[in-house]
Scaffold this active site. Structure first.
Site, PDB file in Angstrom:
ATOM      1  N   GLU A  58      30.636  14.012 -99.635  1.00  0.00           N
ATOM      2  CA  GLU A  58      31.337  12.762 -99.927  1.00  0.00           C
ATOM      3  C   GLU A  58      32.662  12.982-100.650  1.00  0.00           C
ATOM      4  OE1 GLU A  58      29.124   9.819-102.049  1.00  0.00           O
ATOM      5  OE2 GLU A  58      27.616   9.625-100.494  1.00  0.00           O
ATOM      6  N   ASP A  59      32.711  13.978-101.522  1.00  0.00           N
ATOM      7  CA  ASP A  59      33.815  14.054-102.476  1.00  0.00           C
ATOM      8  C   ASP A  59      34.723  15.274-102.353  1.00  0.00           C
ATOM      9  OD1 ASP A  59      32.763  11.722-103.529  1.00  0.00           O
ATOM     10  OD2 ASP A  59      31.670  12.740-105.126  1.00  0.00           O
TER      11      ASP A  59
END
Length: 179
Positions: A58-59
């Site tokens: 996600e990051d």
């Protein structure tokens, strides 16, 4: 190199120059803490490694295909199960999806997701004790919505039966929101 050490090295590089929301704490402290919670609770090395890697897809630029290549299908599936599938949805829709998904997710996915939320809420409690209600300003949604989310997460995570990490999470949810 064992799978946990490899996960630590890769996550450290992937999260380089990232910080926890509203703080000067290097982001890697969070995935490491998640891994430590899982290790302390007695989970297998693969689950601990997935906990350490849980936010990379996600990051960071280290994606599920990279996890699958470097760590195998099992760890990639656990990480995928802990990732929000569609960031374009509203906060409410993403959180409702997470709550529903975790009800019937594998025990490994539920453990990693629970350890993630447990560390998050403990961080919020620490910041709340220092900053008071100002802590809610750093979130996209305020205290009431956070209470709704965490309360429903606890219920979702224990849908298939309770486990030690969800018991700890419930205590912290009560501690934070039932003051």
């Amino acid at each position: 190199m064992d799978v946990i050490e490899k996960a630590l090295q890769i996550a450290s590089k992937a999260h380089q120059r990232q910080y926890r929301k509203g703080t000067d704490i290097p982001y890697i402290a969070h995935p490491v803490a998640v891994g430590m919670l899982l290790m302390k609770a007695g989970y297998r090395d693969e689950v601990v490694a997935a906990g350490i890697l849980h936010d990379t897809d996600e990051d960071t630029d280290y994606k599920l295909k990279d996890i699958k290549h470097d760590f195998g299908e099992e760890i990639a599936e656990i990480v995928a199960g802990c990732s929000e599938p569609d960031k374009s949805l509203s906060w409410e829709d993403r959180k409702e999806h997470t709550i529903e998904f975790l009800k019937n997710a594998s025990s490994d996915i539920r453990a990693v997701a629970c350890a993630d939320k447990l560390h998050n809420i403990r961080s919020i409690i620490k910041d709340y004790e220092r900053d008071g209600d100002e802590v809610w300003q750093r979130f996209n949604r305020g205290k009431e919505q956070q209470e709704w989310y965490y309360t429903n997460l606890v219920e979702s995570l224990r849908h298939q039966g309770s486990f030690s990490l969800v018991e700890e999470l419930e205590k912290e949810v009560i501690r934070l929101f039932k003051r």
